[in-house]
Each structure stands twice: as C-alpha cells, then as structure tokens.
Design a protein around this motif. Structure first.
Motif, mmCIF file in Angstrom:
data_model
loop_
_atom_site.group_PDB
_atom_site.id
_atom_site.type_symbol
_atom_site.label_atom_id
_atom_site.label_comp_id
_atom_site.label_asym_id
_atom_site.label_seq_id
_atom_site.Cartn_x
_atom_site.Cartn_y
_atom_site.Cartn_z
ATOM 1 N N ARG A 82 62.418 31.986 1.751
ATOM 2 C CA ARG A 82 61.087 32.583 1.592
ATOM 3 C C ARG A 82 60.210 31.677 0.719
ATOM 4 N N GLY A 83 60.795 31.188 -0.384
ATOM 5 C CA GLY A 83 60.032 30.301 -1.273
ATOM 6 C C GLY A 83 59.633 29.016 -0.571
ATOM 7 N N ASN A 84 60.574 28.436 0.174
ATOM 8 C CA ASN A 84 60.262 27.205 0.910
ATOM 9 C C ASN A 84 59.207 27.451 1.977
ATOM 10 N N ALA A 85 59.312 28.599 2.639
ATOM 11 C CA ALA A 85 58.315 28.932 3.677
ATOM 12 C C ALA A 85 56.931 29.095 3.050
ATOM 13 N N ILE A 92 50.579 23.484 4.406
ATOM 14 C CA ILE A 92 49.880 23.464 5.694
ATOM 15 C C ILE A 92 48.432 23.897 5.508
ATOM 16 N N ILE A 93 48.228 24.936 4.691
ATOM 17 C CA ILE A 93 46.860 25.410 4.441
ATOM 18 C C ILE A 93 46.048 24.322 3.750
ATOM 19 N N LYS A 94 46.626 23.691 2.724
ATOM 20 C CA LYS A 94 45.905 22.626 2.015
ATOM 21 C C LYS A 94 45.582 21.477 2.960
ATOM 22 N N GLU A 95 46.563 21.096 3.789
ATOM 23 C CA GLU A 95 46.345 20.000 4.731
ATOM 24 C C GLU A 95 45.262 20.382 5.731
#
Length: 170
Positions: A82-85, A92-95
């Motif tokens: 969960r933490g890794n996700a 992904i959002i930042k990118e």
C-alpha cells in the motif's frame, strides 16, 4: 505405592476362628480385581487419549502460531505494498503535473510565437497596403497629368524619359 490387581489377587488374610466366609471374600476380591483392572485400563486409555489430545493441541498451537505469523507477514506485506503504491501514485501524479506544465508552457510559447508572427504579418500587410496605395495614387496622378496629351500627339515615346518622370513623381 498403589495396589495392582496382582497384589489384590495374591493378598492372603490370616485365618481366625470366627472369620469371614472365604468363598465370599474371594468372590468379592475377584470382583474388586475386575473392577480395578477395568479402572486401570480406563485410566491408561484416558492417559493415552490425553497424550494424543496434548499432541494434537501442540500441533494446532503450532499451526495457530504459524498462521498468526503468516497473518502478520501478510499485513506487513500489504502495508508495504500500500505504501509503495501510494508513493508510486504520488510520483505518477508529480510526473503528470510536470508533463502537463511542460505541455502548457510549450503551448503558450508556440501561441506567443504565432501571435508575434501574426503581428509581424499584419505590419507587413499594412506596409504593403500603404506602398500599394501610394503606387496606385502615384499612377493616378500620372494619369491625371497633361503629359499624356503630349504622348497622344507623338507616335514615338522615349521609355527612359517616362521612367525618369515616374521616379520624380514618386
């Protein structure tokens, strides 16, 4: 030390003049021996059953401990996953935001460039229009001068002279 059925069987009582009936005592002892043997067998069976149940209990305790450890490991793995996700989602959002900003900036830059080119074309069109208008006005002035009458009478005209006049009027 507890009595065994053999101890009961081999027990001999001293005889007295007015004692118990020997056959009755022997029958009673035989009954005690049978009951005592049955009690000992039952005790042994129960002891074996308790040992078997203890072994099963130990086995199930091991299974329970293993399951508890497995559950903990699974929970930790799920938490890690969960933490890794979440971290990956944030990356992904930042990118995506960075790409979106880049695309918007590129679009703005292209838009500004197109606007500047459009302004430049408008200026060039305005200059061209003004020059063309001046050329037409100059031509109109030439047409309205009396010099045309001079050409109408003569059959030959000097092209160089005409160009000089035109340049002077412009």
């Amino acid at each position: 030390m507890p009595l065994t059925p053999l101890d009961i069987h081999n027990k001999e009582f001293t005889r007295s003049f007015r004692g118990y009936d020997e056959d009755e005592v022997n029958e009673f002892l035989d009954q005690i021996i049978k009951d005592y043997e049955a009690a000992l067998r039952e005790k042994k069976e129960l002891f074996e059953q308790v040992n078997s149940l203890d072994e099963k209990l130990a086995h199930f305790n091991n299974i329970e401990e293993t399951l508890n450890k497995s559950i903990l490991v699974a929970q930790e793995a799920a938490d890690d996953l969960r933490g890794n996700a979440q971290k990956e989602a944030q990356l992904i959002i930042k990118e995506s935001e960075k790409n979106a900003n880049r695309i918007v900036n590129e679009a703005l830059t292209k838009s500004r460039k197109v606007m500047m080119e459009m302004e430049e074309l408008k200026k060039q069109a305005s200059v061209y229009k003004m020059r063309f208008k001046m050329l037409i006005e100059a031509q109109m002035e030439m047409l309205q001068t009396d010099d045309w009458e001079q050409f109408a009478g003569s059959e030959e005209f000097d092209e160089e002279e005409l160009l000089k006049e035109h340049e002077q009027n412009s």
